[in-house]
Design a protein around this motif. Structure first.
Motif, short mmCIF file in Angstrom:
data_model
loop_
_atom_site.label_atom_id
_atom_site.label_comp_id
_atom_site.label_asym_id
_atom_site.label_seq_id
_atom_site.Cartn_x
_atom_site.Cartn_y
_atom_site.Cartn_z
N ASP A 5 57.78 68.61 152.70
CA ASP A 5 57.95 69.54 151.58
C ASP A 5 59.38 69.55 151.09
O ASP A 5 59.69 70.11 150.04
N GLY A 6 60.30 68.96 151.88
CA GLY A 6 61.70 68.98 151.48
C GLY A 6 62.52 67.95 152.23
O GLY A 6 62.12 66.79 152.35
N ARG A 7 63.65 68.37 152.76
CA ARG A 7 64.59 67.45 153.38
C ARG A 7 64.16 67.06 154.80
O ARG A 7 63.40 67.77 155.45
N LEU A 8 64.72 65.92 155.25
CA LEU A 8 64.46 65.36 156.56
C LEU A 8 65.71 65.50 157.42
O LEU A 8 66.77 65.87 156.94
N VAL A 9 65.59 65.13 158.70
CA VAL A 9 66.76 65.19 159.58
C VAL A 9 67.90 64.35 159.02
O VAL A 9 69.06 64.78 159.03
N ILE A 10 67.60 63.16 158.51
CA ILE A 10 68.65 62.28 157.99
C ILE A 10 69.39 62.95 156.83
O ILE A 10 70.59 62.74 156.64
N ASP A 11 68.70 63.77 156.06
CA ASP A 11 69.35 64.49 154.96
C ASP A 11 70.32 65.54 155.50
O ASP A 11 71.43 65.69 154.98
N PHE A 12 69.90 66.28 156.52
CA PHE A 12 70.77 67.29 157.09
C PHE A 12 72.00 66.67 157.77
O PHE A 12 73.09 67.25 157.75
N ILE A 13 71.81 65.50 158.36
CA ILE A 13 72.95 64.80 158.95
C ILE A 13 73.95 64.40 157.87
O ILE A 13 75.16 64.58 158.01
N ALA A 14 73.43 63.83 156.77
CA ALA A 14 74.31 63.43 155.68
C ALA A 14 75.09 64.63 155.14
O ALA A 14 76.31 64.55 154.91
N GLU A 15 74.41 65.74 154.95
CA GLU A 15 75.08 66.94 154.45
C GLU A 15 76.14 67.42 155.43
O GLU A 15 77.23 67.85 155.03
N ALA A 16 75.85 67.34 156.72
CA ALA A 16 76.77 67.84 157.74
C ALA A 16 78.06 67.04 157.79
O ALA A 16 79.12 67.58 158.13
N VAL A 17 77.99 65.75 157.49
CA VAL A 17 79.19 64.92 157.53
C VAL A 17 79.83 64.74 156.15
O VAL A 17 80.73 63.94 155.97
N GLY A 18 79.33 65.50 155.19
CA GLY A 18 79.97 65.53 153.88
C GLY A 18 79.62 64.37 152.97
O GLY A 18 80.38 64.05 152.06
N LEU A 19 78.46 63.77 153.21
CA LEU A 19 78.03 62.64 152.37
C LEU A 19 76.81 63.03 151.56
O LEU A 19 76.05 63.93 151.94
N PRO A 20 76.57 62.35 150.43
CA PRO A 20 75.38 62.64 149.64
C PRO A 20 74.12 62.19 150.35
O PRO A 20 74.17 61.38 151.29
N LEU A 21 72.97 62.73 149.93
CA LEU A 21 71.69 62.30 150.50
C LEU A 21 71.53 60.80 150.25
O LEU A 21 71.84 60.29 149.18
N LEU A 22 71.03 60.10 151.27
CA LEU A 22 70.97 58.65 151.19
C LEU A 22 69.93 58.18 150.19
O LEU A 22 68.76 58.58 150.26
N PRO A 23 70.31 57.29 149.28
CA PRO A 23 69.32 56.73 148.36
C PRO A 23 68.48 55.68 149.08
O PRO A 23 68.98 54.99 149.99
N PRO A 24 67.21 55.54 148.71
CA PRO A 24 66.41 54.45 149.27
C PRO A 24 67.01 53.11 148.86
O PRO A 24 67.43 52.93 147.71
N SER A 25 67.04 52.17 149.78
CA SER A 25 67.73 50.90 149.53
C SER A 25 67.09 50.07 148.43
O SER A 25 67.75 49.21 147.83
N LEU A 26 65.81 50.32 148.15
CA LEU A 26 65.11 49.55 147.12
C LEU A 26 65.25 50.15 145.73
O LEU A 26 64.76 49.58 144.75
N ALA A 27 65.92 51.29 145.64
CA ALA A 27 66.10 51.92 144.33
C ALA A 27 67.07 51.11 143.48
O ALA A 27 68.04 50.54 143.98
#
Length: 370
Positions: free
Chosen positions: A79-101
């Motif tokens: 329904d929303g964010r994943l663990v990898i999103d929270f990790i990115a936010e915690a280290v001050g980085l944007p949410l990771l884009p999918p590599s195929l985008a």
């Protein structure tokens, strides 16, 4: 894409460090120090590749209620964010884009994870007569190829790449669940599927070693969640024997034992890598422990919709119906996903992922370089 696929043979399901009970927010002691994050894995980490590659097979993930907590569908199986999103936010980085985008800047990281993928490649499954049961051939090896193809846009020389990746965080998983669960759903025995585990762990370990040789010095290797608690497997692989279920959780004992076996071998592999590569930091990130805690004492975490009952689904004891997946005709969605542990019978809700992430970050902040 819904992290699930259908075929004439079988329904294809993606699948899919202890959590500090007092750590409901990110540790203030965790200091951001990465320039980028590179993530690999399956639907527990996929931020959109599955939707890009398989939209025609599974359109549900591209529409509400997927993404309802985030505000819109994003290709995440939640329904929303994943663990990898929270990790990115915690280290001050944007949410990771999918590599195929397309039209994305990957200088601050990329996510190679694909919903429905396996750790093992298609040759392994062809040898066992199982190649037709998977909804994608984008295995961990394929994701590694995507990483290699992206590398020239990130760095030019060996020294430059070593420096760049030395300042990056690599998250390798979760991956392996589909290697076990889809064969089980294709009527392979648990005894046979258990023999796949060493091959899966070897593949994960070899991939980590390749990344280390590319310059990676900080790696997170997530373990497997307790798949015996998945509503989809409780529905499709039920047992008539009450003793086959854990009394405290209602989860299937043998499937949870399989996940624990995977995690045991993964920990051993991490130990070997740390011994082989001094100066590298690798943590085992626990999915199993936190989710079991959620299921055993859901009220402690604010979960009140039934520990094993999916928020989104088409009915049944676990609100999972293979004829009415989440976002498909006949499915309904709960009013408050934050009250549920499970989103759609496999994947967790953003609320559950939000609790898991601090445990990983806490373990990371206390990890020592070997």
């Amino acid at each position: 894409m819904t992290s699930f696929f259908f075929s004439p043979l079988i329904m294809k399901l993606p699948v899919l460090t202890l959590l500090s009970l007092s750590c409901f927010h990110f540790s203030h002691s965790f200091t951001p120090r990465y320039n980028s994050i590179f993530s690999f894995g399956n639907s527990l980490a996929d931020t959109g590749n599955g939707l890009i590659t398989s939209a025609q097979q599974s359109p549900g993930i591209g529409r509400l209620p997927y993404g309802m907590t985030f505000g819109r569908p994003t290709g995440r199986c939640s329904d929303g964010r994943l663990v990898i999103d929270f990790i990115a936010e915690a280290v001050g980085l944007p949410l990771l884009p999918p590599s195929l985008a397309s039209d994305q800047d990957f200088r601050q990281g990329a996510n190679f994870a694909v919903a429905g993928c396996t750790a093992l490649d298609s040759a392994f499954w062809e040898q066992r007569g199982l190649a037709g049961i998977f909804g994608t051939n984008d295995s961990l090896g394929v994701q590694l190829q995507w990483f290699e193809q992206l590398k020239p846009s990130l760095c030019s020389t060996v020294r430059e790449c070593k420096d760049y990746f030395g300042k990056s965080l690599f998250v390798l998983g979760e991956i392996g669940g589909n290697d076990y669960h889809l064969p089980l759903l294709a009527n392979r025995t648990l005894e046979e599927v258990r023999t796949y585990v060493p091959y899966v762990i070897e593949t994960i370990s070899n991939t980590a070693e390749i990344l280390i040789n590319e310059g990676a010095v900080d790696l997170v290797l997530p373990g497997a969640p307790p798949s015996g608690c998945f509503g989809v497997l409780l529905t499709l692989l039920p047992s008539p024997n009450k003793q086959d279920y854990e009394p405290q959780t209602g989860c299937l004992k043998k499937l949870n034992a399989l996940a624990m076996y995977h995690n045991e071998l993964l920990r051993r592999a991490i130990g070997k890598l740390l011994s082989k590569y001094p100066g590298v930091r690798i943590i085992y990130a626990d999915y199993y422990g936190p989710v079991i805690q959620f299921v055993q004492t859901p009220e402690r975490f604010g979960f009140g919709n039934g520990a094993l009952i999916a928020c989104c689904g088409g009915g049944g004891p676990y609100n999972f119906n293979p004829q009415a997946w989440c976002a498909q005709p006949g499915a309904t969605v709960c009013e408050e996903p934050s009250k549920s542990i499970y989103w759609d019978g496999i994947h967790l809700t953003e609320a559950a992922y939000r609790y898991i992430a601090p445990g990983w970050l806490s373990a990371w902040s206390h990890a020592k370089v070997h």
